[in-house]
Write a protein that holds these residues in place. Sequence first.
Motif, PDB file in Angstrom:
ATOM      1  N   THR A 107       0.707  -1.342  -0.057  1.00  0.00           N
ATOM      2  CA  THR A 107      -0.291  -0.169   0.130  1.00  0.00           C
ATOM      3  C   THR A 107       0.459   1.148  -0.094  1.00  0.00           C
ATOM      4  O   THR A 107       2.079   1.139   0.439  1.00  0.00           O
ATOM      5  CB  THR A 107      -1.216  -0.096   1.380  1.00  0.00           C
ATOM      6  OG1 THR A 107      -1.974   1.369   1.416  1.00  0.00           O
ATOM      7  CG2 THR A 107      -0.283  -0.455   2.298  1.00  0.00           C
ATOM      8  N   ARG A 115       0.078   5.687   0.493  1.00  0.00           N
ATOM      9  CA  ARG A 115      -0.415   6.661  -0.193  1.00  0.00           C
ATOM     10  C   ARG A 115      -0.496   7.436  -1.443  1.00  0.00           C
ATOM     11  O   ARG A 115       0.209   7.790  -1.524  1.00  0.00           O
ATOM     12  CB  ARG A 115       0.043   8.071   1.135  1.00  0.00           C
ATOM     13  CG  ARG A 115      -0.041   7.644   2.392  1.00  0.00           C
ATOM     14  CD  ARG A 115       0.042   8.542   3.185  1.00  0.00           C
ATOM     15  NE  ARG A 115      -1.047  10.052   3.716  1.00  0.00           N
ATOM     16  CZ  ARG A 115      -1.989   9.648   4.046  1.00  0.00           C
ATOM     17  NH1 ARG A 115      -2.800   8.980   4.441  1.00  0.00           N
ATOM     18  NH2 ARG A 115      -3.028  10.973   3.917  1.00  0.00           N
ATOM     19  N   THR A 148      -8.712   6.636   3.157  1.00  0.00           N
ATOM     20  CA  THR A 148      -7.187   6.923   3.324  1.00  0.00           C
ATOM     21  C   THR A 148      -6.664   7.675   2.667  1.00  0.00           C
ATOM     22  O   THR A 148      -5.662   7.271   2.798  1.00  0.00           O
ATOM     23  CB  THR A 148      -6.254   5.787   3.469  1.00  0.00           C
ATOM     24  OG1 THR A 148      -6.966   4.874   2.770  1.00  0.00           O
ATOM     25  CG2 THR A 148      -7.741   4.607   5.225  1.00  0.00           C
ATOM     26  N   SER A 192      -5.810   6.428  -0.369  1.00  0.00           N
ATOM     27  CA  SER A 192      -3.966   5.101  -0.054  1.00  0.00           C
ATOM     28  C   SER A 192      -4.580   4.204  -1.423  1.00  0.00           C
ATOM     29  O   SER A 192      -5.946   4.255  -2.046  1.00  0.00           O
ATOM     30  CB  SER A 192      -3.815   4.537   1.060  1.00  0.00           C
ATOM     31  OG  SER A 192      -5.103   3.299   1.743  1.00  0.00           O
TER      32      SER A 192
END
Length: 302
Positions: free
Chosen positions: A207, A209, A240, A242
């Motif tokens: 993951t 951002r 988020t 992300s």
Amino acid sequence: MSFEKVQAFKDACKNNRYDEAQSLLVQLKKEFIKYPSFLLTTRFFKKVGTEIEGSKDIHNEIKLVRETLEYAILLIARNFKSNESEREFKTNMNMLKKYYTTTLPPAIGESERKSIILGINLLRLLATNQMAAFHTELELIPVELREDDYIAYPIQLELFLMEGSYTKLKNYIDKTPSEDFNQLIRYLVDQSVRKEIASCIEKSYETLRLSELQKLLLFDSVDATKGFVFQQSWDYNPNTESVNFKVNEPIHVFTPTTPASATFTPGGQHKRPTPGNSFSMANANAVIGRNFKYATEVNRII
């Protein structure tokens, strides 16, 4: 020849009025064809012989055509967007090469734009993934001229691309020696570099951002980054901000038994290993190979 038309063409090029400049270029070429010296043919040199040395008219013709072709190439480089741009660039570059490779009278002299044109031509070949042609053209450039900033820039870019050193590449692309290089750099990033970086990211992260991904992928805006994310079918989480990537199959770590070829029962007897309880060298190599590949991909983009 209308020198007002030549000046109008140069002004249109300098101010990036593409359509106007292209229209004027077509008109100028129709007039250039009438020049005996056009494209410096063998027939021309046989006809004029030594007269070329002292003929100011011929000198002016040669310099005028050479300069016009140079301006045309710089214009196309600043507006390079498609296969049509590639065709136009190649056509004008092939014509201009005659004026760069032919031995001319000293009174004509070298063009002050020769280095930037040669550098842009190399960058164009990189941007369109013509690697064999890139090296062919590079071999034609004298070694001493390769130290020139305009020519050294694409040479260094090609080195980073071949190494897969995308960190160095990202830091280097903003250091163009001229604004005339910028559009070709954008084309190079859009057509190949960004896709290579994205491939590395998928293998290296679970993951990221969106703001971090934007920097890694060399985008100027968040919206452009989102568009690329959706194009790649990555999982974007708006809460988020992300992006989640497809994770590779989990790596299973196998613990070796003693001895490696057998397992023991509580009674002290041993049995042949089975796929579910054994350690094999193939499994070990797979783990090592995957970890090494992971480290390599991270090193290329971090």
